[in-house]
Design a protein around this motif. Structure first.
Motif, PDB file in Angstrom:
ATOM      1  N   LEU A   1      -2.151  -9.940  -3.884  1.00  0.00           N
ATOM      2  CA  LEU A   1      -2.654  -8.847  -4.722  1.00  0.00           C
ATOM      3  C   LEU A   1      -2.793  -9.285  -6.177  1.00  0.00           C
ATOM      4  CD1 LEU A   1      -0.684  -5.786  -3.285  1.00  0.00           C
ATOM      5  CD2 LEU A   1      -3.138  -6.218  -3.087  1.00  0.00           C
ATOM      6  N   SER A   2      -1.876 -10.116  -6.635  1.00  0.00           N
ATOM      7  CA  SER A   2      -1.934 -10.583  -8.020  1.00  0.00           C
ATOM      8  C   SER A   2      -3.117 -11.514  -8.260  1.00  0.00           C
ATOM      9  CB  SER A   2      -0.632 -11.287  -8.406  1.00  0.00           C
ATOM     10  OG  SER A   2      -0.480 -12.506  -7.690  1.00  0.00           O
ATOM     11  N   SER A   3      -3.697 -12.056  -7.175  1.00  0.00           N
ATOM     12  CA  SER A   3      -4.848 -12.946  -7.303  1.00  0.00           C
ATOM     13  C   SER A   3      -6.167 -12.188  -7.397  1.00  0.00           C
ATOM     14  CB  SER A   3      -4.912 -13.908  -6.102  1.00  0.00           C
ATOM     15  OG  SER A   3      -3.766 -14.740  -6.065  1.00  0.00           O
ATOM     16  N   LEU A   4      -6.132 -10.883  -7.176  1.00  0.00           N
ATOM     17  CA  LEU A   4      -7.348 -10.079  -7.286  1.00  0.00           C
ATOM     18  C   LEU A   4      -7.730  -9.900  -8.744  1.00  0.00           C
ATOM     19  CD1 LEU A   4      -6.589  -7.250  -4.675  1.00  0.00           C
ATOM     20  CD2 LEU A   4      -7.853  -9.379  -4.313  1.00  0.00           C
ATOM     21  N   GLU A   5      -9.003  -9.618  -8.985  1.00  0.00           N
ATOM     22  CA  GLU A   5      -9.463  -9.330 -10.347  1.00  0.00           C
ATOM     23  C   GLU A   5      -8.721  -8.120 -10.909  1.00  0.00           C
ATOM     24  OE1 GLU A   5     -12.088 -10.924 -12.228  1.00  0.00           O
ATOM     25  OE2 GLU A   5     -11.663 -12.476 -10.736  1.00  0.00           O
TER      26      GLU A   5
ATOM     27  N   ALA B   1       9.654  -1.094   9.226  1.00  0.00           N
ATOM     28  CA  ALA B   1       9.254  -1.738   7.970  1.00  0.00           C
ATOM     29  C   ALA B   1       8.510  -3.042   8.244  1.00  0.00           C
ATOM     30  CB  ALA B   1      10.477  -2.002   7.104  1.00  0.00           C
ATOM     31  N   LEU B   2       9.004  -3.798   9.214  1.00  0.00           N
ATOM     32  CA  LEU B   2       8.357  -5.062   9.567  1.00  0.00           C
ATOM     33  C   LEU B   2       6.932  -4.827  10.058  1.00  0.00           C
ATOM     34  CD1 LEU B   2       8.207  -8.065  10.209  1.00  0.00           C
ATOM     35  CD2 LEU B   2       9.447  -7.613  12.340  1.00  0.00           C
ATOM     36  N   GLU B   3       6.750  -3.848  10.927  1.00  0.00           N
ATOM     37  CA  GLU B   3       5.409  -3.561  11.437  1.00  0.00           C
ATOM     38  C   GLU B   3       4.472  -3.153  10.297  1.00  0.00           C
ATOM     39  OE1 GLU B   3       4.022  -4.002  14.303  1.00  0.00           O
ATOM     40  OE2 GLU B   3       5.838  -4.725  15.291  1.00  0.00           O
ATOM     41  N   GLY B   4       4.997  -2.381   9.359  1.00  0.00           N
ATOM     42  CA  GLY B   4       4.190  -1.985   8.209  1.00  0.00           C
ATOM     43  C   GLY B   4       3.789  -3.182   7.363  1.00  0.00           C
ATOM     44  N   ALA B   5       4.730  -4.099   7.151  1.00  0.00           N
ATOM     45  CA  ALA B   5       4.445  -5.297   6.357  1.00  0.00           C
ATOM     46  C   ALA B   5       3.426  -6.195   7.054  1.00  0.00           C
ATOM     47  CB  ALA B   5       5.738  -6.066   6.096  1.00  0.00           C
ATOM     48  N   LEU B   6       3.530  -6.299   8.367  1.00  0.00           N
ATOM     49  CA  LEU B   6       2.571  -7.114   9.119  1.00  0.00           C
ATOM     50  C   LEU B   6       1.152  -6.569   8.966  1.00  0.00           C
ATOM     51  CD1 LEU B   6       4.643  -7.671  12.395  1.00  0.00           C
ATOM     52  CD2 LEU B   6       3.939  -9.466  10.802  1.00  0.00           C
ATOM     53  N   MET B   7       1.000  -5.248   9.063  1.00  0.00           N
ATOM     54  CA  MET B   7      -0.322  -4.641   8.925  1.00  0.00           C
ATOM     55  C   MET B   7      -0.858  -4.787   7.507  1.00  0.00           C
ATOM     56  SD  MET B   7      -0.224  -1.214  11.356  1.00  0.00           S
ATOM     57  CE  MET B   7       1.309  -0.553  10.693  1.00  0.00           C
ATOM     58  N   LEU B   8       0.019  -4.616   6.522  1.00  0.00           N
ATOM     59  CA  LEU B   8      -0.412  -4.760   5.135  1.00  0.00           C
ATOM     60  C   LEU B   8      -0.833  -6.197   4.832  1.00  0.00           C
ATOM     61  CD1 LEU B   8       2.225  -2.573   3.268  1.00  0.00           C
ATOM     62  CD2 LEU B   8      -0.263  -2.265   3.202  1.00  0.00           C
ATOM     63  N   HIS B   9      -0.082  -7.142   5.331  1.00  0.00           N
ATOM     64  CA  HIS B   9      -0.396  -8.551   5.121  1.00  0.00           C
ATOM     65  C   HIS B   9      -1.787  -8.856   5.692  1.00  0.00           C
ATOM     66  CE1 HIS B   9      -0.098 -12.944   5.428  1.00  0.00           C
ATOM     67  NE2 HIS B   9       0.921 -12.885   4.596  1.00  0.00           N
ATOM     68  N   TYR B  10      -2.051  -8.358   6.873  1.00  0.00           N
ATOM     69  CA  TYR B  10      -3.351  -8.541   7.522  1.00  0.00           C
ATOM     70  C   TYR B  10      -4.478  -7.980   6.638  1.00  0.00           C
ATOM     71  CZ  TYR B  10      -7.034  -7.930  11.065  1.00  0.00           C
ATOM     72  OH  TYR B  10      -8.227  -7.956  11.755  1.00  0.00           O
ATOM     73  N   ALA B  11      -4.296  -6.756   6.156  1.00  0.00           N
ATOM     74  CA  ALA B  11      -5.344  -6.096   5.377  1.00  0.00           C
ATOM     75  C   ALA B  11      -5.546  -6.745   4.016  1.00  0.00           C
ATOM     76  CB  ALA B  11      -4.996  -4.615   5.208  1.00  0.00           C
ATOM     77  N   VAL B  12      -4.459  -7.063   3.338  1.00  0.00           N
ATOM     78  CA  VAL B  12      -4.554  -7.636   1.991  1.00  0.00           C
ATOM     79  C   VAL B  12      -5.186  -9.028   2.041  1.00  0.00           C
ATOM     80  CG1 VAL B  12      -3.224  -8.444   0.005  1.00  0.00           C
ATOM     81  CG2 VAL B  12      -2.651  -6.266   1.087  1.00  0.00           C
ATOM     82  N   ALA B  13      -4.913  -9.794   3.085  1.00  0.00           N
ATOM     83  CA  ALA B  13      -5.521 -11.119   3.224  1.00  0.00           C
ATOM     84  C   ALA B  13      -7.040 -11.017   3.254  1.00  0.00           C
ATOM     85  CB  ALA B  13      -5.011 -11.804   4.483  1.00  0.00           C
ATOM     86  N   ARG B  14      -7.550 -10.021   3.930  1.00  0.00           N
ATOM     87  CA  ARG B  14      -8.993  -9.845   4.026  1.00  0.00           C
ATOM     88  C   ARG B  14      -9.571  -9.335   2.706  1.00  0.00           C
ATOM     89  NH1 ARG B  14      -6.662 -10.746   8.310  1.00  0.00           N
ATOM     90  NH2 ARG B  14      -7.751 -11.406  10.217  1.00  0.00           N
ATOM     91  N   THR B  15      -8.795  -8.557   1.991  1.00  0.00           N
ATOM     92  CA  THR B  15      -9.221  -8.131   0.658  1.00  0.00           C
ATOM     93  C   THR B  15      -9.320  -9.325  -0.279  1.00  0.00           C
ATOM     94  OG1 THR B  15      -8.225  -5.937   0.909  1.00  0.00           O
ATOM     95  CG2 THR B  15      -8.582  -6.716  -1.333  1.00  0.00           C
ATOM     96  N   LEU B  16      -8.318 -10.195  -0.236  1.00  0.00           N
ATOM     97  CA  LEU B  16      -8.346 -11.402  -1.069  1.00  0.00           C
ATOM     98  C   LEU B  16      -9.515 -12.301  -0.682  1.00  0.00           C
ATOM     99  CD1 LEU B  16      -7.131 -13.352  -3.138  1.00  0.00           C
ATOM    100  CD2 LEU B  16      -5.634 -14.226  -1.331  1.00  0.00           C
ATOM    101  N   ALA B  17      -9.775 -12.424   0.611  1.00  0.00           N
ATOM    102  CA  ALA B  17     -10.880 -13.263   1.069  1.00  0.00           C
ATOM    103  C   ALA B  17     -12.205 -12.763   0.498  1.00  0.00           C
ATOM    104  CB  ALA B  17     -10.919 -13.285   2.588  1.00  0.00           C
TER     105      ALA B  17
END
Length: 358
Positions: free
Chosen positions: A198-202, A240-256
């Motif tokens: 997230l910190s790498s986003l504009e 919490a783990l399941e939530g983090a896994l889903m967020l990681h998936y989504a944020v990676a695509r946002t960064l891409a």
């Protein structure tokens, strides 16, 4: 001895660089086509630009206009290569994130199973899972990102499914307290990576804060664990783990997408390509799709304009004869007639004449 380079030699050098660029574009596309949805216009542009280079290569008497057309064509090839390169960067970013996410999951669960002497009864034993995980990481390290998705031996989805089976089996084999600790540890590692992405986003990208609520929910779950018994702690930590896994998936695509937008904006600037969108806004929003569409339309338009201009020259060289032009080039009569209409509408042809067989 004169160091003067003839126009013909310069022309050939330009065409050679275009062929090399086009080969690079094909290589990038080959690495994308099995896993990514590439706009059809970009794919068609490869063949169109190849045909342009071939037509230019048939020029016998090279003039300034021919050299100009060659340079413009090669510039479009360069744009096409940059677009495919940006799409490949999106592929790499997503694959690296997916492999990293699974690696955290596999490492944590396998360690938990081993620490408690659990012999799993799933189709994938622990050693096999570690080998598969290492195989995916090795492909990434070698820059074979597309193979992570297409190789016959293992895929991220298969490893993810397998480690979930192992985790499910541990619910009856390992104490709630120890499982809760492992889930917490994996979640915290994922959260660190999420914040880094997230910190790498504009700075103006709205997605920097779009995930705040969901991240807050995951953190609140982790904070509540200490106030519960072990059974509840394991359940909460797993949520919490399941939530983090889903967020990681989504944020990676946002960064891409952010990286694609930045790369394509640089391409537009460097090539001075005229595109029908606000480039700066696309970068700020991480809006890769709008930029891809605008560049695709621009390249397609430029290719069409270039082909029309080349046909105008060829027709001029053949005294305006459609038949002679078709016989002397790779253009068929139907294609020439299609472009004639555009040339006529643009005022580049003053009149059309039909000659009948006697």
């Amino acid at each position: 001895m004169s160091d003067h380079i003839s126009p013909t030699d310069t022309f050939e050098e330009v065409l050679d660089s275009g062929r090399s660029e086009l080969s690079a574009a094909r290589s990038e596309y080959d690495a994308l086509e099995q896993t990514e949805e590439v706009p059809s216009a970009l794919v068609e542009a490869i063949s169109d630009l190849e045909r342009e280079l071939e037509e230019l290569d048939q020029t016998l008497n090279v003039g300034d206009e021919d050299l100009k057309l060659a340079r413009e064509t090669v510039q479009r090839v360069g744009v096409l290569t940059d677009v495919f390169g940006a799409l490949r960067e999106r592929q790499r970013t997503i694959v690296e994130a997916d492999v990293s996410r699974i690696e955290h999951y596999v490492s944590g669960i396998v360690t938990l199973a081993r620490d408690h002497g659990v012999a799993t009864h799933t189709p994938h034993d622990l050693e096999a899972l570690e080998r598969q995980n290492s195989m995916l990481a090795a492909l990434v390290n070698k820059g074979r990102h597309e193979k992570v998705l297409t190789n016959d031996r293992v895929t991220p989805g298969e490893v993810d499914a397998a480690i979930r089976q192992v985790n499910a089996e541990l619910t009856t084999e390992v104490s709630d307290g120890h499982r809760a600790e492992t889930y917490e540890s994996i979640t915290e590692a994922l959260l660190d990576e999420i914040h880094e992405m997230l910190s790498s986003l504009e700075q103006k990208n709205p997605d920097r804060t779009a995930y705040s609520s969901d991240l807050g929910s995951v953190k609140s779950l982790l904070e509540s664990i200490d106030d519960t018994d072990d059974t509840s702690a394991a359940q909460i930590a797993h949520t919490a783990l399941e939530g983090a896994l889903m967020l990681h998936y989504a944020v990676a695509r946002t960064l891409a997408n952010q990286r694609v937008a930045v790369a394509l904006a640089d391409t537009v600037t460097d090539s001075e390509l005229s595109v029908d969108c606000n480039v700066d806004q696309c970068v700020a929003d991480g809006d890769a799709e709008t930029l891809i569409g605008a560049i695709t339309d621009a390249v397609d338009t430029e290719v069409e304009l270039s082909m029309s201009e080349r046909l105008r020259q060829l027709l001029n060289e053949h005294d305006g004869s459609v038949l002679r032009t078709a016989q002397a080039t790779d253009f068929d009569v139907a294609t020439i007639l299609d472009h004639l209409e555009q040339l006529y509408n643009d005022g580049q042809i003053s009149d059309l004449e039909v000659t009948f067989d006697q």
